[in-house]
Scaffold this motif. Structure first.
Motif: not given
Length: 281
Positions: A221-232
């Protein structure tokens, strides 16, 4: 010492306190006078022990210890620093030190000089790589040390990563040099420097402190630079999120409104009163 051939040794002439003095813009040592490029204003300091040292290119340097009164950093603000490869360093305030590719940019020229046995050219290229890296890191660390009184850095291990396929990039980043500079510059300004455990700093949401399934995990997953928290529902820049977690690991509460550059999604903003992202301990 041998000045040439396979047994060639670099010069090193140590001296004790009082042996070297600054006289009329020159260094006087053992009855001889040496001109130096005085970039520090040596006339303002009292010399202690030191040495004359020679580098691989045959250049001589005057290295001496002096006493001086450090100026304390007026700010007591804290910052977390995440070390990486895409960006050499990322701060919790969003500032970044871009990866310089110092070695890779000159790799072809270095290889050509090595194949043609041009030893002097090889040494010159290595010196250029080292100086470019040092200059970039010096500017970045000086800026941090002057702006922040408390600095926390993740305890990433270069020794472990140099055994992987990322070895060349890890060595080119100069993490050890960056941490060393931050430490002595913080101390010189009466600040605080500390390495903290950065375990799971990338995976944990700096907003709600959860480790959601949506966070990047492992080398795949090193290529993932942005993500959204599924909890908040908080949206994260991967490295800034890690830097915020490093700051929190140092014991500093993080305020989303003051120090986080990411933004919450619309559904989270709608329930502001009960949102754990607005402030966490």
């Amino acid at each position: 010492r041998a000045s040439s051939g396979s047994r060639r040794a670099l010069g090193w002439i140590p001296f004790k306190k009082g042996s070297a003095k600054w006289v009329n813009g020159q260094v006087r040592f053992a009855g001889h006078y040496f001109r130096v490029w005085d970039s520090y204003g040596l006339a303002d300091y009292e010399f202690r022990a030191g040495s004359f040292v020679q580098d691989a290119r045959g250049r001589w340097y005057f290295s001496v210890s002096v006493e001086y009164q450090p100026n304390a950093t007026p700010s007591r603000k804290a910052v977390g620093v995440d070390l990486g490869l895409k960006d050499t360093a990322t701060c919790s305030d969003g500032a970044k030190l871009k990866a310089g590719r110092f070695y890779r940019d000159l790799e072809d020229a270095l290889g050509k000089a090595q194949r043609t046995n041009k030893a002097q050219r090889v040494r010159a290229i290595h010196a250029k790589i080292r100086n470019r890296r040092k200059d970039a890191i010096h500017k970045f660390t000086t800026h941090l040390a002057e702006r922040y009184g408390v600095i926390f850095v993740g305890d990433v291990s270069s020794a472990k990563l140099v055994k992987t396929k990322m070895a060349k990039s890890v060595l080119d980043a100069g993490w050890h040099q960056l941490k060393t500079q931050l430490k002595y510059k913080a101390i010189a300004r009466s600040g605080v420097f500390e390495e903290v455990n950065e375990a799971y700093s990338t995976q944990v949401c700096s907003c709600c402190r959860a480790k959601p399934d949506s966070s990047p995990k492992g080398r795949t997953a090193l290529g993932i630079r942005h993500w959204i928290c599924s909890e908040c529902g908080a949206e994260h820049d991967r490295d800034i999120n890690a830097a915020l977690n490093i700051l929190a690991a140092g014991g500093i509460p993080v305020s989303m409104e003051e120090s986080s550059p990411f933004r919450a999604s619309e559904d989270v903003k709608a329930r502001k009163d009960g949102n754990p992202c607005l402030h966490h301990q």
